[in-house]
Design an enzyme around this catalytic site. Structure first.
Site, PDB file in Angstrom:
ATOM      1  N   LYS A   1       0.806  -1.232   0.000  1.00  0.00           N
ATOM      2  CA  LYS A   1       0.000   0.000   0.000  1.00  0.00           C
ATOM      3  C   LYS A   1       0.841   1.286   0.000  1.00  0.00           C
ATOM      4  O   LYS A   1       0.488   2.255  -0.663  1.00  0.00           O
ATOM      5  CB  LYS A   1      -0.970   0.004   1.183  1.00  0.00           C
ATOM      6  CG  LYS A   1      -2.110  -0.999   1.001  1.00  0.00           C
ATOM      7  CD  LYS A   1      -3.114  -0.894   2.126  1.00  0.00           C
ATOM      8  CE  LYS A   1      -4.290  -1.835   1.870  1.00  0.00           C
ATOM      9  NZ  LYS A   1      -5.364  -1.653   2.858  1.00  0.00           N
TER      10      LYS A   1
ATOM     11  N   ASP B   1     -10.185   2.883   1.791  1.00  0.00           N
ATOM     12  CA  ASP B   1     -10.363   2.123   3.035  1.00  0.00           C
ATOM     13  C   ASP B   1     -11.179   2.907   4.068  1.00  0.00           C
ATOM     14  O   ASP B   1     -12.012   2.336   4.779  1.00  0.00           O
ATOM     15  CB  ASP B   1      -9.003   1.748   3.640  1.00  0.00           C
ATOM     16  CG  ASP B   1      -8.335   0.590   2.904  1.00  0.00           C
ATOM     17  OD1 ASP B   1      -9.045  -0.216   2.278  1.00  0.00           O
ATOM     18  OD2 ASP B   1      -7.091   0.495   2.957  1.00  0.00           O
TER      19      ASP B   1
END
Ligand code: ATR
Length: 284
Positions: free
Chosen positions: A71, A108
Site C-alpha cells: 500500500k 479504506d
C-alpha cells in the site's frame, strides 16, 4: 463470463493474495452490470512490484486494488494521488489513466464509514471521541478518515506507545496517544472502539484489550474479517455492545474502487456479502 478482445481488466495485487475476497465481489458486480470486464488476483514478489506496475501502464488494465505489503509502495509509485491517499499515506486503489500515468486513491476510510452506516446506522463519527487499537497503516487510514468525517478526537492505543505517539504527531492535536493498557482514560466516553491491529492474524484466541471501560453505547468494530466474529467482536457482544465487522469494510472499500475502474456504481441488488460469506466457508 465471456472474455472478448475488448475486455477491461482489473485486479488485486498483494503478496500473498490467494485468500482475497475481492475477485468474488468485483466479478459478481461486473456480471450483474453486464460489463465486459474481469477482475483477477495478482500475486507479485515484493521486489518486483514497481516493475509489475510499470509494465501495465498504457495497457487494457484499468485499475488495481492494492493490499499487504504494497500500500505504501503503490502511493510512492503513482504520479498523482487523491488527498485521502496522501492523508492515509497509503493507497489501496491504483487507477491506470489513459496517458499511462497512475492515480493513487485510498477507499479504506470510506469503507470503514460504510461499514458503520450499514451495520450501526445511527453512529455519527462527529458525535464524540473514537478509540483505535493499533498504530500501523490500518490505524493511520482509519484515524485520517474519522477526522475527515468530523470526529472531534481520535485516541490511539498501542502496545508500542511510541508508534501511537508518532501517529498522533503526524495527524495533529485531535489525535492522542495511549499505551494499550490505558483503557481507563483511553476508552472513557468513546462512541466507538476500532481494532486496527494485526494481532488476530498471529493469535486469533488472544485477548487484545479489555473493552469494559467503554460506554454501553459504544460501537465495537474490527477491521479483521477472518474470522468474521473475532474475539474482539465477541467480547463486545458479551458486554452488550453493538458491533460492526470487517467484511462490511471490505465491501465498503470495494464499491468506490469498482466505480473508479469501470465507471459505474455497483449494483445494490446483489447480496455480495452473502457471496463473500459463502466463499469464506468453502475450504480453498
Ligand atoms: P498494518 O499496516 O496492517 O496496520 P503494521 O504496521 O504491522 O500493520 O501494524 C500492526 C499493528 O498491530 C501495530 O499497531 C502492532 O502493535 P506494535 O506497534 O506494538 O507492534 C499491532 N499488533 C500486532 N500484534 C499485536 C499483538 N499481539 N498485541 C497488540 N498489538 C499488536
Amino acid at each position: 463470463m465471456k472474455i472478448t478482445g475488448r475486455t477491461r481488466l482489473a485486479g488485486v495485487v498483494g503478496h500473498p493474495v490467494t485468500q482475497s475476497l475481492s475477485p468474488i465481489l468485483h466479478n459478481a458486480w461486473l456480471e450483474a452490470a453486464g460489463l465486459d470486464g474481469v477482475y483477477v488476483p495478482f500475486s507479485v514478489n515484493p521486489d518486483r512490484f514497481r516493475g509489475f506496475l510499470d509494465s501495465l501502464r498504457g495497457s487494457s488494465v484499468v485499475g488495481l486494488n492494492v493490499t499487504v505489503p504494497f500500500k505504501q509502495l503503490a502511493l510512492a509509485a503513482a504520479e498523482q494521488a487523491t488527498p485521502r491517499a496522501l492523508a492515509a499515506q497509503a493507497a489501496n486503489v491504483i487507477v491506470f489513466q489513459e496517458d499511462g500515468t497512475l492515480l493513487a486513491d485510498n477507499t479504506d476510510g470510506e469503507g470503514l464509514l460504510w461499514a458503520f452506516e450499514t451495520q450501526a446506522p445511527d453512529f455519527d463519527p462527529a458525535a464524540g471521541p473514537v478509540a483505535i487499537i493499533g498504530a500501523g497503516g490500518g490505524a493511520m487510514g482509519a484515524a485520517a478518515a474519522l477526522l475527515a468525517a468530523g470526529c472531534p478526537e481520535v485516541r490511539v492505543l498501542n502496545r508500542t506507545v511510541s508508534r501511537a505517539q508518532a501517529l498522533a504527531d503526524q495527524l495533529g492535536r485531535q489525535v492522542r496517544a495511549h499505551d494499550l493498557s490505558e483503557t481507563g482514560p483511553g476508552l472513557a466516553d468513546v462512541i466507538a472502539v476500532i481494532n486496527a491491529t494485526s494481532a488476530g492474524l498471529s493469535d486469533p484466541s488472544a485477548q487484545l484489550v479489555s473493552l469494559e471501560a467503554s460506554p454501553e453505547c459504544a460501537v465495537i468494530m474490527d477491521m479483521t474479517y477472518k474470522p468474521l466474529r473475532t474475539n474482539f467482536l465477541m467480547q463486545g457482544e458479551a458486554l452488550g455492545r453493538r458491533t460492526v465487522d470487517g467484511l462490511g469494510m471490505l465491501i465498503g472499500q470495494a464499491r468506490p474502487a469498482f466505480e473508479a475502474f469501470f465507471g459505474q456504481t455497483p449494483s445494490d441488488q446483489l447480496n455480495v456479502r452473502a457471496l463473500a460469506l459463502d466463499a469464506m466457508e468453502t475450504p480453498s
